[in-house]
Design a protein around this motif. Structure first.
Motif, mmCIF file in Angstrom:
data_model
loop_
_atom_site.group_PDB
_atom_site.id
_atom_site.type_symbol
_atom_site.label_atom_id
_atom_site.label_comp_id
_atom_site.label_asym_id
_atom_site.label_seq_id
_atom_site.Cartn_x
_atom_site.Cartn_y
_atom_site.Cartn_z
ATOM 1 N N LEU A 96 69.669 45.131 24.632
ATOM 2 C CA LEU A 96 68.770 45.638 23.442
ATOM 3 C C LEU A 96 67.548 44.991 23.553
ATOM 4 O O LEU A 96 67.606 43.655 23.459
ATOM 5 N N HIS A 97 66.541 45.640 23.987
ATOM 6 C CA HIS A 97 65.164 44.893 24.201
ATOM 7 C C HIS A 97 63.892 45.835 24.027
ATOM 8 O O HIS A 97 63.990 46.932 24.262
ATOM 9 N N LYS A 98 62.900 45.295 23.687
ATOM 10 C CA LYS A 98 61.598 46.004 23.435
ATOM 11 C C LYS A 98 60.961 46.170 24.744
ATOM 12 O O LYS A 98 61.028 45.401 25.515
ATOM 13 N N GLU A 99 60.229 47.232 24.855
ATOM 14 C CA GLU A 99 59.439 47.599 25.921
ATOM 15 C C GLU A 99 58.387 48.493 25.462
ATOM 16 O O GLU A 99 58.230 48.822 24.334
ATOM 17 N N ASP A 108 55.728 50.268 21.852
ATOM 18 C CA ASP A 108 56.395 50.865 20.594
ATOM 19 C C ASP A 108 57.865 51.392 20.934
ATOM 20 O O ASP A 108 58.222 52.565 20.278
ATOM 21 N N SER A 109 58.450 50.857 21.763
ATOM 22 C CA SER A 109 59.667 51.311 22.510
ATOM 23 C C SER A 109 60.801 50.330 22.282
ATOM 24 O O SER A 109 60.604 49.211 22.467
ATOM 25 N N ILE A 110 61.982 50.582 22.292
ATOM 26 C CA ILE A 110 63.405 50.117 22.488
ATOM 27 C C ILE A 110 64.357 50.778 23.372
ATOM 28 O O ILE A 110 64.455 51.926 23.239
ATOM 29 N N LYS A 111 64.863 49.926 24.384
ATOM 30 C CA LYS A 111 65.690 50.315 25.342
ATOM 31 C C LYS A 111 67.019 49.697 25.081
ATOM 32 O O LYS A 111 67.236 48.710 24.939
ATOM 33 N N VAL A 112 68.025 50.689 25.173
ATOM 34 C CA VAL A 112 69.381 50.310 24.701
ATOM 35 C C VAL A 112 70.121 50.637 25.977
ATOM 36 O O VAL A 112 70.181 51.836 26.366
ATOM 37 N N ILE A 113 71.134 49.580 26.313
ATOM 38 C CA ILE A 113 71.960 50.090 27.471
ATOM 39 C C ILE A 113 73.365 49.596 26.984
ATOM 40 O O ILE A 113 73.691 48.770 26.351
ATOM 41 N N ASN A 124 57.800 55.995 20.668
ATOM 42 C CA ASN A 124 56.959 56.598 19.561
ATOM 43 C C ASN A 124 57.445 55.864 18.265
ATOM 44 O O ASN A 124 57.705 56.668 17.275
ATOM 45 N N LEU A 125 57.933 54.799 18.294
ATOM 46 C CA LEU A 125 58.457 54.243 17.031
ATOM 47 C C LEU A 125 57.354 53.430 16.086
ATOM 48 O O LEU A 125 56.728 52.600 16.749
ATOM 49 N N PHE A 126 57.070 53.956 15.049
ATOM 50 C CA PHE A 126 55.780 53.458 14.341
ATOM 51 C C PHE A 126 56.305 52.075 13.651
ATOM 52 O O PHE A 126 55.203 51.356 13.301
ATOM 53 N N GLU A 130 60.328 46.168 13.034
ATOM 54 C CA GLU A 130 61.254 46.167 11.748
ATOM 55 C C GLU A 130 62.490 46.899 12.518
ATOM 56 O O GLU A 130 63.633 46.429 11.927
ATOM 57 N N THR A 131 62.292 48.009 13.294
ATOM 58 C CA THR A 131 63.464 48.592 13.644
ATOM 59 C C THR A 131 64.406 47.753 14.608
ATOM 60 O O THR A 131 65.551 47.644 14.429
ATOM 61 N N TYR A 132 63.582 46.777 15.370
ATOM 62 C CA TYR A 132 64.250 46.244 16.462
ATOM 63 C C TYR A 132 65.070 45.059 15.491
ATOM 64 O O TYR A 132 66.187 44.841 15.958
ATOM 65 N N ASP A 133 64.337 44.213 14.644
ATOM 66 C CA ASP A 133 64.931 43.223 13.931
ATOM 67 C C ASP A 133 66.327 43.734 13.278
ATOM 68 O O ASP A 133 67.297 42.969 13.346
#
Length: 854
Positions: A96-99, A108-113, A124-126, A130-133
């Motif tokens: 799980l990491h930011k990209e 503005d993106s998060i990648k999940v494997i 397109n996560l505004f 906060e979402t990542y945390d």
């Protein structure tokens, strides 16, 4: 270049252009920071997208409708398109990491494997941060539950006689500390708010090394000043149930955590002024002034909370005098030559050359600092404190400073008598851990004089045994004896007991667990840091197939105590307790960096380890033996090691390590889970009729239920399945076990395996009979072995075996006969099992059964 608007006429294009000038250009011109400009545009676009409605949605969820509208607007889709829901189990996340977005413009993106190597890219996560945390926090909780599932079936520290554990630390009779703000209302809050509060409290506890019972009640901006210093410090003034805390804006300048029960007096200076100024006098007659910044209302709010919590402390101040008698700093200021309270070093001496340790000089500096800035529970930490710790602590004061830095001093003070009580309550009991402790006692620093005597061995035994009773889920693990034996040289038994607790549960979580997941995680991080910081050496180790963990894992497990001479290892521990676990990484990286050229010539593991052993034996050698500068001649290779560690690897701080732990933990935990699964399946006996794939499915379903069980591990250390879990487990493998109504599931396991039934139905009665049949040990819960054997009896029996199974299942009095009531219950069970069949053949069969049986 991006298309903003298009039209067939000049007039048509002027309209959107004018809108941009009116709503974006003017505001953007007033902003200088590119990040602020980006944030403003994102917020504006988010507002626009959410307000557009491109079709009618039948979904009743307003948030889902808004998200669907935004989705259609962004991708210019028709009104018939709907937003798809993707469900990913948190326990299946492997990365799980930011990209940045695929266009490379916005972060503005998060990648999940997932474990199955499926990749999901959410863009397109505004509210990306906060979402990542929130995702990280939830996955951390998920990983902790997974680790509970990988624990042993029986906690190693639990008594083998009664399987009961000692109670958790409690306050001595007559002394009660506030564990929760008495006037706080327990309002219902959302999961998001609950997670935010939890994160806030955990950060607060870690920042000031406070007990886990403390919660941040209020925090305000304030200025701290004391009469003995000219400087004033701007920072944050906090308040919890039992502590008042302060941290300067520059965290290196000033910090303090003062228990409320050591406050003698609180004065409001010039109460009629619009400023809120508090003068606090501590037990040691030190005056601290806090000037609260902000509105008068904010200051009044802080004062009100402080007043309420101070009232709760009056009745526990009587524990303070006996406690202070155990503090070395008190005897230092009374100018007693020999402290009355301390570790084995008081009797058996301290490692190292006393003449070279400059004890008198260190004592002089520390005596001056403690006189001016408080001591033990009232100590204020300034930059001088950090410098004095890194120079080296006086032997007799070292144990107390370790206590202060780690926070174990608060646990010891707030739990008087607990250490002795845990021994009394578990006297004569034995466990797996006590047996392991006995094996390792004579291998614990045998070169130190105390551990060549019965007195030293008994002291070590009592500390390790007490901790195994306190934390039975962890119990005891090899290497704990090395750490405890070293700490006991400078600490009393009770001091060492609470310091070991902090070490195992906060500083190095999972290091000494049965799976050692914490140590494995940090080794993975260390190898990553070596690759980043010393790439040439990492490449050589990879080519030569040298395993870095073979040499370096013992460094982390023993905190370098078994690696370098004790006098130097204690210097590392000084910094470790003050700064945190990242010091271990800094020291380890510095060792490899200093020896990089020699290590790059090693061709195998043996040669690699030999180079490092040679280096550790020469730490006391002069760094510049031929120098004409007398000060340079005093420098040793150990000084070089500390300089390289804290200068060249200064960026390896606690925040860096915490972030790396979050990103690396997925792979480590999943590897441990896979290993545990193979071990469990291999150890199952009398299940030969199942193949490995079938046992794998049973294992997964069994522990899936346990994973989502609401019980905490402390309440269910054996990780066995209760009736509630068994009912849900059956529903995952047999369609007939799926209950149509929630009332079918309203039953709880209570007491010694007895079932409290709120509403008894045919289905629940039948599943209850199955549960009791599977529970051959009559303990009221099922292990994986119980479930596998029970299913095997049902699935692989022939016709006569099946008939016999149903007969015994309904022969409740076990007299070998079925009464009329038993036969009726059996017929009801058949009707329940076949209720989902489409035709009515089973009805005739059950009817014939009744006619022939009654």
């Amino acid at each position: 270049m991006h298309l903003i608007a298009e039209a067939n006429t000049r007039k048509g294009i002027d309209k959107p252009w004018k809108w941009l000038e009116d709503h974006l250009v003017k505001e953007l011109a007033a902003l200088d920071d590119p990040y602020e400009k980006e944030t403003f545009v994102l917020t504006k676009v988010n507002s626009l997208v959410s307000s557009l409605d491109a079709g009618e949605d039948t979904n009743n969820d307003e948030k889902m409708r808004a998200a669907t509208r935004a989705f259609r607007q962004i991708f210019e889709l028709s009104a018939s398109e709907r937003l798809a829901k993707i469900q990913i189990s948190l326990r299946d996340i492997e990365s799980l990491h930011k990209e940045t977005s695929k266009r490379g413009l916005l972060a503005d993106s998060i990648k999940v494997i997932t474990r199955s190597k499926n990749e999901y890219f959410f863009s397109n996560l505004f509210q990306r941060e906060e979402t990542y945390d929130l995702l990280v926090q939830l996955t951390n909780l998920s990983m902790q539950k997974l680790l509970q599932n990988t624990a042993l079936d029986f906690a190693p520290g639990s008594s083998l006689d009664t399987r009961t554990t000692a109670e958790q630390p409690s306050i001595a009779k007559g002394a009660t500390f506030s564990l929760q703000n008495s006037h706080t209302q327990l309002n219902k809050i959302s999961l998001k708010e609950d997670l935010q509060q939890q994160k806030r409290n955990e950060q607060y506890q870690a920042r000031f090394r406070l007990p886990s019972s403390e919660h941040l009640i209020i925090e305000v901006d304030a200025i701290l000043s004391v009469p003995t210093r000219e400087e004033k410090y701007q920072g944050k003034l906090g308040l919890s149930e039992n502590f008042i805390t302060f941290m300067s804006a520059d965290t290196n300048l000033c910090s303090a955590a003062i228990p409320l029960f050591v406050i003698r007096r609180v004065e409001r200076i010039n109460p009629k002024s619009h400023l809120c100024i508090l003068a606090i006098t501590t037990w040691h007659q030190m005056k601290i002034v806090f000037q609260i910044q902000g509105s008068r209302k904010l200051g009044e709010s802080y004062c009100s909370e402080l007043k309420i919590n101070l009232k709760e402390q009056a009745k526990v101040m009587k524990i303070l005098k006996p406690f202070l008698k155990t503090c070395v700093s008190e005897s230092m200021l009374k100018e007693k030559e020999t402290p009355e309270y301390g570790g084995l070093g008081l009797k058996f001496g301290y490692p190292g050359d006393i003449r070279r340790s400059k004890e008198k000089g260190k004592n002089k500096y520390w005596l001056s600092y403690l006189k001016d800035n408080g001591r033990n529970l009232t100590l204020l930490k300034y930059p001088d404190f950090s410098r004095l710790v890194k120079i080296g602590l006086p032997n007799h004061l070292r144990g107390e400073i370790w206590e202060i830095c780690s926070g174990s001093i608060y646990l010891r003070c707030m739990n008087p008598g607990y250490y002795q009580r845990i021994h009394d309550e578990n006297a004569g009991k034995v466990s797996i851990s006590t047996g392991e402790i006995e094996k390792d006692l004579n291998r614990s620093l045998p070169e130190y004089a105390a551990y060549q005597t019965a007195e030293g061995i008994d002291t070590l035994r009592r500390v390790l045994t007490a901790y195994s009773w306190k934390n039975p889920a962890l119990g005891y693990c090899q290497a704990m004896n090395i750490v405890a034996s070293a700490i006991l040289i400078h600490m009393s038994e009770e001091q060492a007991f609470w310091t070991i607790s902090i070490l195992c549960e906060r500083f190095l979580p999972g290091y000494y667990s049965t799976s050692m997941y914490g140590a494995l995680l940090d080794q993975s991080i260390f190898e990553h840091l070596v690759e980043q910081c010393i790439p040439a050496l990492h490449e050589h180790l990879k080519k030569a197939d040298i395993q870095l963990s073979v040499a370096c894992l013992p460094w982390f497990l023993s905190l370098f105590i078994n690696t370098m001479p004790l006098s130097f290892a204690f210097r590392v521990l000084d910094c470790f307790f003050m700064d945190g676990p990242h010091v271990l990484f800094q020291i380890a990286l510095a060792i490899l960096k200093i020896n990089e050229s020699t290590l790059s010539k090693a061709k195998d593991d043996g040669a690699f380890i030999h180079v490092l052993k040679q280096y550790f034996t020469k730490l006391d050698d002069p760094l510049y033996p031929n120098s004409k500068n007398p000060r340079a001649k005093l420098l040793t290779k150990f000084h070089e090691l500390m300089l390289v560690a804290f200068k060249e690897f200064a960026e390896i701080n606690i925040d860096c390590i915490n972030e790396l732990r979050k990103s690396h933990q997925f792979r480590i935990v999943h590897n441990i889970e896979s290993f545990t699964k193979r071990t469990h399946i291999r150890n199952l006996v009398e299940t030969s009729r199942f193949n490995k794939e079938e046992l794998s499915v049973i294992y997964d379903r069994f522990y899936d239920i346990q994973f989502y069980n609401n019980k905490k591990q402390s309440e269910n250390p054996d990780l066995k399945m209760d009736f509630w879990g068994f009912q849900k487990f059956l529903a995952t493998i047999a369609p007939w076990a799926v209950m149509e109504t929630s009332t079918e599931s309203q039953r709880l396991l209570k007491g010694h395996g007895s079932l409290l039934i709120q509403k008894k139905t045919v289905g629940s009665s039948f599943i209850e009979k199955l549960f009791k049949h599977f529970d051959r040990s009559r303990c009221g819960s099922l292990s994986l072995h119980d479930v596998a054997n029970g299913l095997q009896d049902i699935m692989f029996g022939d016709l006569m075996a099946q008939i016999q199974f149903f007969f015994h299942l309904h022969d409740e009095d076990e007299d070998g006969l079925l009464s009329k009531e038993d036969v009726l219950q059996m017929s009801e069970s058949f009707l329940f099992l076949f209720r989902n069949e489409k035709d009515d053949r089973y009805l005739r069969a059950v009817s014939n059964f009744l006619q022939n049986s009654i």
